[in-house]
Design an enzyme around this catalytic site. Sequence first.
Site, PDB file in Angstrom:
ATOM      1  N   GLY A  16       0.779  -1.240   0.000  1.00 36.41           N
ATOM      2  CA  GLY A  16       0.000   0.000   0.000  1.00 36.41           C
ATOM      3  C   GLY A  16       0.804   1.281   0.000  1.00 36.41           C
ATOM      4  O   GLY A  16       0.318   2.313   0.474  1.00 36.41           O
ATOM      5  N   ASN A  57       1.520   3.063  -2.651  1.00 33.18           N
ATOM      6  CA  ASN A  57       0.784   3.992  -3.527  1.00 33.18           C
ATOM      7  C   ASN A  57      -0.475   4.507  -2.835  1.00 33.18           C
ATOM      8  O   ASN A  57      -0.828   5.683  -2.974  1.00 33.18           O
ATOM      9  CB  ASN A  57       0.440   3.326  -4.858  1.00 33.18           C
ATOM     10  CG  ASN A  57       1.614   3.343  -5.813  1.00 33.18           C
ATOM     11  OD1 ASN A  57       2.003   4.411  -6.296  1.00 33.18           O
ATOM     12  ND2 ASN A  57       2.209   2.184  -6.061  1.00 33.18           N
ATOM     13  N   ARG A 103     -14.973 -15.594 -10.267  1.00 38.43           N
ATOM     14  CA  ARG A 103     -14.434 -14.232 -10.349  1.00 38.43           C
ATOM     15  C   ARG A 103     -15.577 -13.211 -10.427  1.00 38.43           C
ATOM     16  O   ARG A 103     -15.539 -12.159  -9.797  1.00 38.43           O
ATOM     17  CB  ARG A 103     -13.538 -14.133 -11.595  1.00 38.43           C
ATOM     18  CG  ARG A 103     -12.707 -12.873 -11.667  1.00 38.43           C
ATOM     19  CD  ARG A 103     -11.829 -12.882 -12.898  1.00 38.43           C
ATOM     20  NE  ARG A 103     -10.868 -13.979 -12.933  1.00 38.43           N
ATOM     21  CZ  ARG A 103      -9.739 -14.016 -12.228  1.00 38.43           C
ATOM     22  NH1 ARG A 103      -9.424 -13.038 -11.437  1.00 38.43           N
ATOM     23  NH2 ARG A 103      -8.927 -15.049 -12.323  1.00 38.43           N
ATOM     24  N   ARG A 133      -5.500  -8.976  -8.560  1.00 38.25           N
ATOM     25  CA  ARG A 133      -6.542  -9.864  -9.078  1.00 38.25           C
ATOM     26  C   ARG A 133      -6.934  -9.381 -10.457  1.00 38.25           C
ATOM     27  O   ARG A 133      -7.067  -8.175 -10.681  1.00 38.25           O
ATOM     28  CB  ARG A 133      -7.815  -9.787  -8.208  1.00 38.25           C
ATOM     29  CG  ARG A 133      -7.692 -10.376  -6.841  1.00 38.25           C
ATOM     30  CD  ARG A 133      -7.881 -11.865  -6.820  1.00 38.25           C
ATOM     31  NE  ARG A 133      -9.164 -12.320  -7.328  1.00 38.25           N
ATOM     32  CZ  ARG A 133      -9.414 -13.581  -7.651  1.00 38.25           C
ATOM     33  NH1 ARG A 133      -8.467 -14.491  -7.566  1.00 38.25           N
ATOM     34  NH2 ARG A 133     -10.609 -13.947  -8.076  1.00 38.25           N
ATOM     35  N   LEU A 152      -9.601  -8.584 -13.182  1.00 38.10           N
ATOM     36  CA  LEU A 152     -10.991  -8.163 -13.038  1.00 38.10           C
ATOM     37  C   LEU A 152     -11.835  -8.755 -14.167  1.00 38.10           C
ATOM     38  O   LEU A 152     -11.377  -8.871 -15.304  1.00 38.10           O
ATOM     39  CB  LEU A 152     -11.070  -6.634 -13.083  1.00 38.10           C
ATOM     40  CG  LEU A 152     -10.346  -5.927 -11.937  1.00 38.10           C
ATOM     41  CD1 LEU A 152     -10.237  -4.438 -12.228  1.00 38.10           C
ATOM     42  CD2 LEU A 152     -11.065  -6.159 -10.609  1.00 38.10           C
ATOM     43  N   HIS A 173       0.820   0.974 -13.214  1.00 41.64           N
ATOM     44  CA  HIS A 173       1.614  -0.185 -13.636  1.00 41.64           C
ATOM     45  C   HIS A 173       3.081   0.231 -13.700  1.00 41.64           C
ATOM     46  O   HIS A 173       3.395   1.309 -14.227  1.00 41.64           O
ATOM     47  CB  HIS A 173       1.134  -0.674 -15.010  1.00 41.64           C
ATOM     48  CG  HIS A 173       1.891  -1.861 -15.504  1.00 41.64           C
ATOM     49  ND1 HIS A 173       1.645  -3.137 -15.033  1.00 41.64           N
ATOM     50  CD2 HIS A 173       2.913  -1.961 -16.384  1.00 41.64           C
ATOM     51  CE1 HIS A 173       2.482  -3.973 -15.628  1.00 41.64           C
ATOM     52  NE2 HIS A 173       3.257  -3.297 -16.449  1.00 41.64           N
ATOM     53  N   ASP A 228      -3.579  -4.670 -18.407  1.00 40.08           N
ATOM     54  CA  ASP A 228      -2.670  -3.517 -18.514  1.00 40.08           C
ATOM     55  C   ASP A 228      -2.872  -2.746 -19.823  1.00 40.08           C
ATOM     56  O   ASP A 228      -1.921  -2.256 -20.439  1.00 40.08           O
ATOM     57  CB  ASP A 228      -1.202  -3.964 -18.354  1.00 40.08           C
ATOM     58  CG  ASP A 228      -0.958  -4.555 -16.986  1.00 40.08           C
ATOM     59  OD1 ASP A 228      -1.566  -4.081 -16.015  1.00 40.08           O
ATOM     60  OD2 ASP A 228      -0.164  -5.512 -16.875  1.00 40.08           O
ATOM     61  N   GLU A 255       9.459   5.298  -6.707  1.00 42.59           N
ATOM     62  CA  GLU A 255       9.545   6.705  -6.304  1.00 42.59           C
ATOM     63  C   GLU A 255       8.721   7.586  -7.255  1.00 42.59           C
ATOM     64  O   GLU A 255       8.031   8.514  -6.830  1.00 42.59           O
ATOM     65  CB  GLU A 255      11.021   7.116  -6.344  1.00 42.59           C
ATOM     66  CG  GLU A 255      11.375   8.309  -5.518  1.00 42.59           C
ATOM     67  CD  GLU A 255      12.881   8.561  -5.579  1.00 42.59           C
ATOM     68  OE1 GLU A 255      13.244   9.703  -5.848  1.00 42.59           O
ATOM     69  OE2 GLU A 255      13.670   7.607  -5.398  1.00 42.59           O
ATOM     70  N   GLU A 260       6.209   6.437  -9.127  1.00 40.92           N
ATOM     71  CA  GLU A 260       4.793   6.075  -8.971  1.00 40.92           C
ATOM     72  C   GLU A 260       4.141   6.982  -7.942  1.00 40.92           C
ATOM     73  O   GLU A 260       2.993   7.429  -8.099  1.00 40.92           O
ATOM     74  CB  GLU A 260       4.657   4.614  -8.525  1.00 40.92           C
ATOM     75  CG  GLU A 260       5.089   3.608  -9.579  1.00 40.92           C
ATOM     76  CD  GLU A 260       4.877   2.172  -9.125  1.00 40.92           C
ATOM     77  OE1 GLU A 260       3.848   1.865  -8.490  1.00 40.92           O
ATOM     78  OE2 GLU A 260       5.767   1.334  -9.392  1.00 40.92           O
TER      79      GLU A 260
HETATM   80  C1  GRF Z   1       3.398  -1.037  -7.569  1.00 34.57           C
HETATM   81  O1  GRF Z   1       4.655  -1.221  -8.165  1.00 34.57           O
HETATM   82  C2  GRF Z   1       2.343  -0.875  -8.615  1.00 34.57           C
HETATM   83  O2  GRF Z   1       2.789  -0.236  -9.763  1.00 34.57           O
HETATM   84  C3  GRF Z   1       1.990  -2.296  -8.939  1.00 34.57           C
HETATM   85  O3  GRF Z   1       2.041  -2.972  -7.705  1.00 34.57           O
HETATM   86  C4  GRF Z   1       2.932  -2.282  -6.834  1.00 34.57           C
HETATM   87  C5  GRF Z   1       2.150  -1.962  -5.599  1.00 34.57           C
HETATM   88  O4  GRF Z   1       2.948  -1.389  -4.584  1.00 34.57           O
HETATM   89  N1  GRF Z   1       0.706  -2.362  -9.598  1.00 34.57           N
HETATM   90  P1  GRF Z   1       2.258  -0.748  -3.310  1.00 34.57           P
HETATM   91  O5  GRF Z   1       1.352  -1.814  -2.702  1.00 34.57           O
HETATM   92  O6  GRF Z   1       1.474   0.444  -3.761  1.00 34.57           O
HETATM   93  O7  GRF Z   1       3.378  -0.395  -2.387  1.00 34.57           O
END
Ligand code: GRF
Length: 216
Positions: free
Chosen positions: A14, A16, A67, A93, A95, A111, A147, A174, A176
């Site tokens: 988590g 992000n 699903r 997961r 979707l 991504h 993606d 970083e 992201e």
């Molecule tokens: C990130 O690298 C994101 O791009 C990918 O999964 C990772 C998640 O990292 N989809 P976090 O859980 O946000 O630390």
Amino acid sequence: MAKLKIGVLISGRGSNLQALIDTCSTPDFPAEIVLVLSNIHGVMGLERAAKAEIPTAVIDYTEFESREAFDQEMSEVLEAGGVEFVFMAGFLRLLSDPFVERWYDRLVNIHPSLLPAFKGLNVHPRIIEEGARFSGCTVHFVRPALDDGPIIVQACVPVHQDDTPDVLAARVLEQEHVIYPMALKLIAERRVRVADELAVIEDPTYPSQSLINPAN
Ligand code: GRF
């Protein structure tokens, strides 16, 4: 204008999510996170949400026979929580098509590559093996294919010859944490629209449509 109500889907660490939480906590920010939903119990992202006093839900996919049934439950929990727009942040997961249709143009993902290159899992070892000179990260609208979908924001980073996958992943992560909040702000300010399957950003101050290059 009312704050846009965001739901965040997670499966793990988590970081992000944390970047989105921190952004929403700035005064007068035009979005608020109203629900964090995990498909796995006990992950660090749930702790981050609880610390920020954001409601959480866990829907354990092992308890569902398909699903589609799992995704249906997710949609219902998101809607009951008042969610208007969904951010996937490390949600591991696939979707179902009905979920993607239900949240069409209200569902984004981050991504860790410069899409459309290097889709799928485990991207950093592949990028190094291919000898790519640049990598980066992409925020995009979600479409049924993995993606895939209109690109909203990207950042690029160099790939160094002595990089290990972990070193490269950290450099990308970083960025992201820069571009996901940026995308959230653009979306919350209603500056992003999709036209002919391209994300158009209505912001004259926005750099080169959708690219930040940290090397500049
Ligand atoms: C990130 O690298 C994101 O791009 C990918 O999964 C990772 C998640 O990292 N989809 P976090 O859980 O946000 O630390």
